[in-house]
Design a protein around this motif. Sequence first.
Motif, PDB file in Angstrom:
ATOM      1  N   GLY A  40       0.868  -1.255  -0.022  1.00 56.65           N
ATOM      2  CA  GLY A  40      -0.032   0.162  -0.047  1.00 56.65           C
ATOM      3  C   GLY A  40       0.776   1.451  -0.432  1.00 56.65           C
ATOM      4  O   GLY A  40       1.847   1.501   0.485  1.00 56.65           O
ATOM      5  N   VAL A  41       0.240   2.140  -0.777  1.00 57.86           N
ATOM      6  CA  VAL A  41       1.015   3.377  -0.636  1.00 57.86           C
ATOM      7  C   VAL A  41       0.303   4.988  -0.490  1.00 57.86           C
ATOM      8  O   VAL A  41      -1.042   4.596  -0.345  1.00 57.86           O
ATOM      9  CB  VAL A  41       1.882   3.596  -1.858  1.00 57.86           C
ATOM     10  CG1 VAL A  41       1.117   4.056  -3.190  1.00 57.86           C
ATOM     11  CG2 VAL A  41       3.175   4.724  -2.175  1.00 57.86           C
ATOM     12  N   VAL A  42       0.306   5.733   1.205  1.00 61.29           N
ATOM     13  CA  VAL A  42      -0.468   6.770   0.624  1.00 61.29           C
ATOM     14  C   VAL A  42       0.338   8.079  -0.440  1.00 61.29           C
ATOM     15  O   VAL A  42       1.531   8.263   0.587  1.00 61.29           O
ATOM     16  CB  VAL A  42      -1.037   6.958   2.063  1.00 61.29           C
ATOM     17  CG1 VAL A  42      -1.553   8.480   2.163  1.00 61.29           C
ATOM     18  CG2 VAL A  42      -1.821   5.902   2.294  1.00 61.29           C
ATOM     19  N   TYR A  43      -0.591   8.696  -0.747  1.00 63.44           N
ATOM     20  CA  TYR A  43       0.543   9.968  -0.922  1.00 63.44           C
ATOM     21  C   TYR A  43      -0.129  11.562  -1.569  1.00 63.44           C
ATOM     22  O   TYR A  43      -2.045  11.189  -1.943  1.00 63.44           O
ATOM     23  CB  TYR A  43       0.741   9.476  -2.370  1.00 63.44           C
ATOM     24  CG  TYR A  43       0.214   9.438  -3.672  1.00 63.44           C
ATOM     25  CD1 TYR A  43      -0.156  10.404  -4.716  1.00 63.44           C
ATOM     26  CD2 TYR A  43       0.101   8.375  -3.770  1.00 63.44           C
ATOM     27  CE1 TYR A  43      -0.652  10.086  -6.494  1.00 63.44           C
ATOM     28  CE2 TYR A  43      -0.700   7.741  -4.931  1.00 63.44           C
ATOM     29  CZ  TYR A  43      -0.984   9.360  -5.744  1.00 63.44           C
ATOM     30  OH  TYR A  43      -1.825   8.610  -7.002  1.00 63.44           O
ATOM     31  N   SER A  44       0.411  12.496  -1.575  1.00 63.37           N
ATOM     32  CA  SER A  44      -0.442  13.557  -1.589  1.00 63.37           C
ATOM     33  C   SER A  44      -0.563  13.993  -3.538  1.00 63.37           C
ATOM     34  O   SER A  44       0.104  13.736  -4.043  1.00 63.37           O
ATOM     35  CB  SER A  44       0.050  14.355  -1.075  1.00 63.37           C
ATOM     36  OG  SER A  44       0.046  15.934  -1.538  1.00 63.37           O
ATOM     37  N   SER A  45      -2.530  14.305  -3.644  1.00 61.72           N
ATOM     38  CA  SER A  45      -2.591  14.350  -5.158  1.00 61.72           C
ATOM     39  C   SER A  45      -1.557  15.352  -5.579  1.00 61.72           C
ATOM     40  O   SER A  45      -2.136  15.764  -6.718  1.00 61.72           O
ATOM     41  CB  SER A  45      -4.253  14.615  -5.054  1.00 61.72           C
ATOM     42  OG  SER A  45      -5.091  15.208  -4.430  1.00 61.72           O
ATOM     43  N   SER A  50       6.008  13.007  -5.334  1.00 57.76           N
ATOM     44  CA  SER A  50       4.892  11.912  -4.782  1.00 57.76           C
ATOM     45  C   SER A  50       4.154  11.316  -5.995  1.00 57.76           C
ATOM     46  O   SER A  50       4.451   9.441  -6.332  1.00 57.76           O
ATOM     47  CB  SER A  50       4.218  12.614  -3.984  1.00 57.76           C
ATOM     48  OG  SER A  50       4.626  12.978  -2.854  1.00 57.76           O
ATOM     49  N   GLN A  51       3.579  11.847  -7.262  1.00 55.46           N
ATOM     50  CA  GLN A  51       3.176  11.306  -8.320  1.00 55.46           C
ATOM     51  C   GLN A  51       4.251  10.162  -8.757  1.00 55.46           C
ATOM     52  O   GLN A  51       4.028   9.306  -9.780  1.00 55.46           O
ATOM     53  CB  GLN A  51       2.231  11.882  -9.568  1.00 55.46           C
ATOM     54  CG  GLN A  51       1.556  11.031 -10.394  1.00 55.46           C
ATOM     55  CD  GLN A  51       0.731  10.438 -10.081  1.00 55.46           C
ATOM     56  OE1 GLN A  51      -0.476  10.702  -9.204  1.00 55.46           O
ATOM     57  NE2 GLN A  51       0.784   9.028 -10.627  1.00 55.46           N
ATOM     58  N   VAL A  52       5.218  11.624  -9.509  1.00 50.89           N
ATOM     59  CA  VAL A  52       7.000   9.871  -9.927  1.00 50.89           C
ATOM     60  C   VAL A  52       7.206   9.446  -9.471  1.00 50.89           C
ATOM     61  O   VAL A  52       7.006   8.291  -9.913  1.00 50.89           O
ATOM     62  CB  VAL A  52       7.423  11.519  -9.810  1.00 50.89           C
ATOM     63  CG1 VAL A  52       9.229  11.007 -10.367  1.00 50.89           C
ATOM     64  CG2 VAL A  52       7.282  12.619 -10.917  1.00 50.89           C
TER      65      VAL A  52
END
Length: 330
Positions: free
Chosen positions: A171-176, A181-183
Amino acid sequence: MKKKLSAALTLVGTLALALAGCSNSPSGSGQSGSAGDKTYTVGIAQYLSHPSLDAAVKGFKAALTDAKLNVTYDEQNAQGDQGTATSIASKFATQKMDLVLAVATPMAQAVAQNVVSAPVLFTAVTDPVAAQLVDSNDKPGANVTGTTDLNPVAEQIDLIKQVLPSAKSVGVVYSSGEVNSQVQVDLAKAQAQKQGLKLVEKKITNSSEVVQAVQTLGDVDAIYVPTDNMVVSALDSVLQIAQEKKILVVVAEATSVEKGGALTYGLDYEKLGYQTGQMAVKILKDGADPATTPVEAQADPQLVVNPKGAELTGVTLPKELLDKADRTIE
């Protein structure tokens, strides 16, 4: 009486000339930290407070101190608010600065859009090109350059299988709102697929959503924490949930291992900040042009392990990894 007065005036004049001679050092040279040298004004704009970014700032300052530069700092922190980041950048744009350091991608974007009359260095930026900070890493093209913290994501995802060979999901949580983070998530997704791992993603818009996002990851075998500013600022909460649910936590940089993450193959942010500071010295002392100063990366990622942190999530790190670790957190 006149002779005494004349002698006294002569003595005063001699002392004044001597003092003037002592203060007549090249004040604009900036080549040492001795009294009388130029004092540089450096703005530091930090997006958020968490151990990794704080370490980068510490390293940056240390490099300027080691170079014996006299520096006055104007330090500002947006505390994760993009509106505040823009206000800080706008303020710096109206002030006379010798150089501005922008820490983390959202802050660097705000500073680059506003500060055009002074050199700008960034650090803790994952992909400067994708963030539209530079034309290319080799030839930035304007007044902005710095250091990237693009970490070895593929190698970090591989650690999951090395610790848990039977793992099926991560699992991974990241800021939109963070392009950095998207990279990383895109890279993690590609490597997870190669490893036969299902990547479960949860997006957040602020740090207060981290707990709920981690709790809704479901029955994953591991959690991967990228260098996402919002998530790292709430790392204690991520670790608490992982310990309760007995989920391995692989992180993206050494500071998060020190905080309790199980392990990483990653960067040292204090060293990254120091490297950025060395670039600042070249700009301030030697007149290096940011437009032609390539973006730099840290050359020596390290395997950092925290056996106790892993045990708290019910995981024992393999002896093979422990033996070859560059650093072990006791």
